[in-house]
Design an enzyme around this catalytic site. Structure first.
Site, PDB file in Angstrom:
ATOM      1  N   GLN A 107       0.851  -1.195   0.000  1.00 16.98           N
ATOM      2  CA  GLN A 107       0.000   0.000   0.000  1.00 16.98           C
ATOM      3  C   GLN A 107       0.885   1.243   0.000  1.00 16.98           C
ATOM      4  O   GLN A 107       1.587   1.515   0.985  1.00 16.98           O
ATOM      5  CB  GLN A 107      -0.870  -0.014   1.252  1.00 16.98           C
ATOM      6  CG  GLN A 107      -1.861   1.119   1.299  1.00 16.98           C
ATOM      7  CD  GLN A 107      -2.479   1.263   2.683  1.00 16.98           C
ATOM      8  OE1 GLN A 107      -1.833   0.997   3.684  1.00 16.98           O
ATOM      9  NE2 GLN A 107      -3.709   1.677   2.731  1.00 16.98           N
ATOM     10  N   SER A 110       1.030   6.356   2.700  1.00 15.17           N
ATOM     11  CA  SER A 110       1.681   7.317   3.607  1.00 15.17           C
ATOM     12  C   SER A 110       2.904   7.947   2.955  1.00 15.17           C
ATOM     13  O   SER A 110       3.625   7.312   2.177  1.00 15.17           O
ATOM     14  CB  SER A 110       2.134   6.618   4.886  1.00 15.17           C
ATOM     15  OG  SER A 110       1.050   6.024   5.535  1.00 15.17           O
ATOM     16  N   SER A 142       4.823  -1.318   4.001  1.00 13.44           N
ATOM     17  CA  SER A 142       5.037  -2.702   4.435  1.00 13.44           C
ATOM     18  C   SER A 142       5.095  -3.603   3.200  1.00 13.44           C
ATOM     19  O   SER A 142       4.271  -3.464   2.288  1.00 13.44           O
ATOM     20  CB  SER A 142       3.897  -3.176   5.339  1.00 13.44           C
ATOM     21  OG  SER A 142       3.680  -2.263   6.390  1.00 13.44           O
ATOM     22  N   GLU A 225     -13.348  -4.351   6.230  1.00 15.04           N
ATOM     23  CA  GLU A 225     -13.070  -5.311   7.294  1.00 15.04           C
ATOM     24  C   GLU A 225     -13.977  -6.520   7.129  1.00 15.04           C
ATOM     25  O   GLU A 225     -15.180  -6.387   7.027  1.00 15.04           O
ATOM     26  CB  GLU A 225     -13.319  -4.687   8.669  1.00 15.04           C
ATOM     27  CG  GLU A 225     -12.774  -5.534   9.770  1.00 15.04           C
ATOM     28  CD  GLU A 225     -13.217  -5.051  11.156  1.00 15.04           C
ATOM     29  OE1 GLU A 225     -12.567  -5.436  12.121  1.00 15.04           O
ATOM     30  OE2 GLU A 225     -14.212  -4.336  11.247  1.00 15.04           O
TER      31      GLU A 225
HETATM   32  C1  LIG Z   1       3.249  -1.291  11.561  1.00  9.16           C
HETATM   33  C2  LIG Z   1       2.864  -0.218  10.573  1.00  9.16           C
HETATM   34  C3  LIG Z   1       2.638  -0.559   9.249  1.00  9.16           C
HETATM   35  C4  LIG Z   1       2.334   0.444   8.316  1.00  9.16           C
HETATM   36  N1  LIG Z   1       2.163   0.077   6.999  1.00  9.16           N
HETATM   37  C5  LIG Z   1       1.867   1.030   6.094  1.00  9.16           C
HETATM   38  C6  LIG Z   1       1.725   0.663   4.703  1.00  9.16           C
HETATM   39  O1  LIG Z   1       1.890  -0.509   4.322  1.00  9.16           O
HETATM   40  N2  LIG Z   1       1.439   1.631   3.807  1.00  9.16           N
HETATM   41  C7  LIG Z   1       1.257   2.931   4.199  1.00  9.16           C
HETATM   42  O2  LIG Z   1       0.942   3.745   3.332  1.00  9.16           O
HETATM   43  N3  LIG Z   1       1.418   3.326   5.497  1.00  9.16           N
HETATM   44  C8  LIG Z   1       1.733   2.389   6.448  1.00  9.16           C
HETATM   45  N4  LIG Z   1       1.923   2.752   7.756  1.00  9.16           N
HETATM   46  C9  LIG Z   1       1.898   4.174   8.109  1.00  9.16           C
HETATM   47  C10 LIG Z   1       0.715   4.589   8.967  1.00  9.16           C
HETATM   48  O3  LIG Z   1      -0.473   4.601   8.244  1.00  9.16           O
HETATM   49  C11 LIG Z   1       1.056   5.973   9.554  1.00  9.16           C
HETATM   50  O4  LIG Z   1       2.191   5.812  10.389  1.00  9.16           O
HETATM   51  C12 LIG Z   1      -0.089   6.536  10.344  1.00  9.16           C
HETATM   52  O5  LIG Z   1      -1.176   6.862   9.531  1.00  9.16           O
HETATM   53  C13 LIG Z   1       0.355   7.821  11.122  1.00  9.16           C
HETATM   54  O6  LIG Z   1       0.930   8.735  10.263  1.00  9.16           O
HETATM   55  P1  LIG Z   1       2.377   9.352  10.598  1.00  9.16           P
HETATM   56  O7  LIG Z   1       3.319   8.233  10.938  1.00  9.16           O
HETATM   57  O8  LIG Z   1       2.742  10.245   9.473  1.00  9.16           O
HETATM   58  O9  LIG Z   1       2.183  10.189  11.930  1.00  9.16           O
HETATM   59  P2  LIG Z   1       1.576  11.664  12.029  1.00  9.16           P
HETATM   60  O10 LIG Z   1       0.289  11.711  11.283  1.00  9.16           O
HETATM   61  O11 LIG Z   1       2.650  12.641  11.651  1.00  9.16           O
HETATM   62  O12 LIG Z   1       1.286  11.782  13.573  1.00  9.16           O
HETATM   63  C14 LIG Z   1       2.279  12.167  14.522  1.00  9.16           C
HETATM   64  C15 LIG Z   1       1.594  12.307  15.876  1.00  9.16           C
HETATM   65  O13 LIG Z   1       0.620  13.367  15.816  1.00  9.16           O
HETATM   66  C16 LIG Z   1      -0.667  12.880  16.195  1.00  9.16           C
HETATM   67  N5  LIG Z   1      -1.721  13.499  15.385  1.00  9.16           N
HETATM   68  C17 LIG Z   1      -1.718  13.663  14.044  1.00  9.16           C
HETATM   69  N6  LIG Z   1      -2.870  14.246  13.633  1.00  9.16           N
HETATM   70  C18 LIG Z   1      -3.626  14.440  14.732  1.00  9.16           C
HETATM   71  C19 LIG Z   1      -4.898  15.006  14.977  1.00  9.16           C
HETATM   72  N7  LIG Z   1      -5.638  15.459  13.966  1.00  9.16           N
HETATM   73  N8  LIG Z   1      -5.350  15.051  16.262  1.00  9.16           N
HETATM   74  C20 LIG Z   1      -4.591  14.579  17.299  1.00  9.16           C
HETATM   75  N9  LIG Z   1      -3.346  14.038  17.127  1.00  9.16           N
HETATM   76  C21 LIG Z   1      -2.880  13.975  15.874  1.00  9.16           C
HETATM   77  C22 LIG Z   1      -0.617  11.385  15.917  1.00  9.16           C
HETATM   78  O14 LIG Z   1      -1.552  10.667  16.706  1.00  9.16           O
HETATM   79  C23 LIG Z   1       0.819  11.032  16.271  1.00  9.16           C
HETATM   80  O15 LIG Z   1       0.955  10.846  17.668  1.00  9.16           O
HETATM   81  C24 LIG Z   1       2.240   1.790   8.715  1.00  9.16           C
HETATM   82  C25 LIG Z   1       2.480   2.134  10.061  1.00  9.16           C
HETATM   83  C26 LIG Z   1       2.808   1.145  10.985  1.00  9.16           C
HETATM   84  C27 LIG Z   1       3.081   1.540  12.406  1.00  9.16           C
END
Ligand SMILES: Cc1cc2nc3c(=O)[nH]c(=O)nc-3n(C[C@H](O)[C@H](O)[C@H](O)COP(=O)(O)OP(=O)(O)OC[C@H]3O[C@@H](n4cnc5c(N)ncnc54)[C@H](O)[C@@H]3O)c2cc1C
Length: 386
Positions: A107, A110, A142, A225
Site C-alpha cells: 500500500q 503514507s 510494508s 473489514e
Molecule cells: C506497523 C505499521 C505498518 C504500516 N504500513 C503502512 C503501509 O503498508 N502503507 C502505508 O501507506 N502506510 C503504512 N503505515 C503508516 C501509517 O499509516 C502511519 O504511520 C499513520 O497513519 C500515522 O501517520 P504518521 O506516521 O505520518 O504520523 P503523524 O500523522 O505525523 O502523527 C504524529 C503524531 O501526531 C498525532 N496526530 C496527528 N494528527 C492528529 C490530529 N488530527 N489530532 C490529534 N493528534 C494527531 C498522531 O496521533 C501522532 O501521535 C504503517 C504504520 C505502521 C506503524
C-alpha cells in the site's frame, strides 16, 4: 450478541467438508478458485457469503488445519477496492493471483508529510497520452520488497481542495524508476520500506476509478473489514494473547506479587470486553448494519491492551527479559514476547493512530466539535469515518 452458531450438520458446513475431503492439502490457487479465501466476495472470486456463511467457512478450514494464503494488503484492501471500482479487465487480471497469494501487494499511501493527514500527499501523477508519469516518495510501505503490485494514491490536480485532486492507481513494483529502500525496525526485522518514484510510467489502464476520484476509493480501501469471530493474537491478530500470558504464568507456578496479580486480572477483563465488542460487531453485520464508530473504540482498546500485555510479560520475565532469546535453565522461551514487546509501540500508530481514533469517537459518539480543519482539507480520520 443475538445469533446462534450454525449446527454441526448445517448443509453449508457439509459442502465445505466434502470439498476438503477431496482437497486435503489445498493450494492457495485451489482455495481461491473454490471461493474460500474471501467467501464474502461475489462469484467467481467468492461465494457471496453472508456473515454466518463466512464464519462457517472460517471454522471448517480451521478445523481441518487449512491456512489461507497470506496477502493482507492484497486480500484485505486492494482486492475489495478493485471489486468496488475496477474495470472487468482489472478484476480478471488481478483478483485470482492476489487471492491465491501468488502476487503480493503493498500500500503506497503514507508519505513523510502525509500520514494522519493523508489527503496532504505530495506524490504527483501527470498524464502523458495513455500513461501517467509519477514522481514522489512514499514511506512505511510494508512488504514493498516482496510485492508485485502496490495500490498507489497520487495527486493529479494540485489546484483544487486537497482531497479532490487525488487519483488511485495499481502500480507494478518492478516498473522502471521505483527504488525501494529498507527501514529496519527496532525488532531487528525488515517489513517497512521507503519507496521513491522517479518518472515512473503507469498505463492509464492501471487507473482504478475516475480521474481525481481517488479519495473516495481510499476510504473504501481503509474501511474494509471482513467478519471474523477470532481476534487472534494481541498484535493485530499476530503473536500471543492475554490468555497465553496467563498460561505462561500458571505453567511457571503462578504469581505471588499482588500488584502483578492485579495486572493479570485486568488483562483478562480487557480481553473479555474486547471479545464481547467483537461479537457485537458481528451481530450488527449479521443484521446488515455497517460498522460504526465502535470499530474505532475497539481499535483504541485492543491496541493499548496489546501494549499492556507485552509490558507485563517483560516485567514478569524479570532479568531474563533483558535477553532476546532465552530457553536455558528451564526459563520460558521469551522470543515471541520479546519481539512483541518491541513491536507493540507500532500498534497505536499503524492503521490510524490512537489520537485519530479518539477524534473519531469524540465527534461521532460524543458529538464534540470537528478536529481542526487545516486549509479546509480533510484528514485520515475522515477517510476512516467512511
Ligand atoms: C506497523 C505499521 C505498518 C504500516 N504500513 C503502512 C503501509 O503498508 N502503507 C502505508 O501507506 N502506510 C503504512 N503505515 C503508516 C501509517 O499509516 C502511519 O504511520 C499513520 O497513519 C500515522 O501517520 P504518521 O506516521 O505520518 O504520523 P503523524 O500523522 O505525523 O502523527 C504524529 C503524531 O501526531 C498525532 N496526530 C496527528 N494528527 C492528529 C490530529 N488530527 N489530532 C490529534 N493528534 C494527531 C498522531 O496521533 C501522532 O501521535 C504503517 C504504520 C505502521 C506503524
Amino acid at each position: 450478541m443475538d445469533f446462534d452458531f450454525p449446527p454441526h450438520d448445517d448443509p453449508r458446513r457439509l459442502v465445505v467438508r466434502a470439498w476438503l475431503a477431496e482437497h486435503p492439502e489445498p493450494t492457495g490457487r485451489a482455495l481461491a478458485e473454490a471461493g474460500y479465501v474471501a467467501p464474502h466476495w461475489p462469484a467467481p472470486w467468492g461465494l457471496d457469503a453472508d456473515p454466518i456463511h463466512q464464519i462457517i467457512v472460517d471454522e471448517e478450514l480451521a478445523a481441518a488445519g487449512v491456512k489461507r494464503p497470506s496477502n493482507q494488503i492484497g486480500i484485505g484492501w486492494a482486492g475489495p477496492t478493485i471489486l468496488h471500482a475496477g474495470t472487468q479487465e482489472q478484476k480478471e487480471r488481478y483478483l485470482f493471483p492476489l487471492l491465491a497469494g501468488e502476487e503480493i501487494w503493498c500500500q503506497l499511501f503514507s508519505e513523510p508529510g502525509a500520514g494522519s493527514d493523508l489527503a496532504n500527499l505530495g506524490t504527483r501523477a501527470v498524464r502523458d497520452g495513455d500513461e501517467w508519469v509519477v514522481n514522489g516518495q512514499k514511506i512505511w510501505t510494508s512488504l514493498a520488497h516482496h510485492s508485485a503490485f502496490g495500490i498507489l494514491i497520487a495527486r493529479t490536480d494540485p489546484d483544487v481542495a486537497k482531497h479532490q485532486g487525488i487519483t488511485y492507481f495499481i502500480c507494478p513494483m518492478d516498473a522502471e524508476g521505483i527504488e525501494i529502500r529498507p527501514i529496519i525496525e527496532m525488532t531487528g526485522g525488515h517489513t517497512f520500506n521507503e519507496v521513491f518514484l522517479t518518472d515512473v510510467r503507469i498505463p492509464d489502464a492501471n487507473r482504478v476509478g475516475d480521474v481525481h476520484g481517488g479519495w473516495s476509493l481510499a476510504k473504501v480501501t481503509l474501511g474494509n473489514e471482513r467478519v471474523s469471530l477470532s481476534s487472534g493474537g494481541a498484535l493485530w491478530g499476530m503473536g500471543p494473547a492475554a490468555s497465553d500470558l496467563l498460561d505462561e504464568v500458571r505453567g511457571g507456578g503462578g504469581c505471588d506479587d499482588p500488584v502483578r496479580r492485579d495486572h493479570l486480572a485486568q488483562l483478562h477483563i480487557e480481553a473479555e470486553l474486547l471479545r464481547l465488542i467483537r461479537l457485537r460487531t458481528v451481530t450488527a453485520r449479521i443484521r446488515g448494519e455497517q460498522p460504526g464508530p465502535e470499530a474505532s473504540i475497539r481499535k483504541i482498546l485492543a491496541d493499548e491492551h496489546g501494549q499492556r500485555i507485552m509490558e507485563l510479560a517483560k516485567d514478569l520475565a524479570g532479568p531474563h527479559g533483558m535477553l532476546e532469546h532465552q530457553r536455558a535453565g528451564g526459563a520460558p522461551d521469551l522470543w515471541g514476547w520479546h519481539w512483541g514487546y518491541l513491536f507493540s509501540p507500532a500498534l497505536t500508530v499503524g492503521g490510524g493512530t490512537g489520537d485519530v481514533q479518539r477524534n473519531i469517537v469524540a465527534e461521532r459518539v460524543l458529538g464534540l466539535p470537528h478536529d481542526i480543519d487545516v486549509e479546509a482539507g480533510r484528514s485520515w480520520a475522515d477517510a476512516r469515518r467512511g
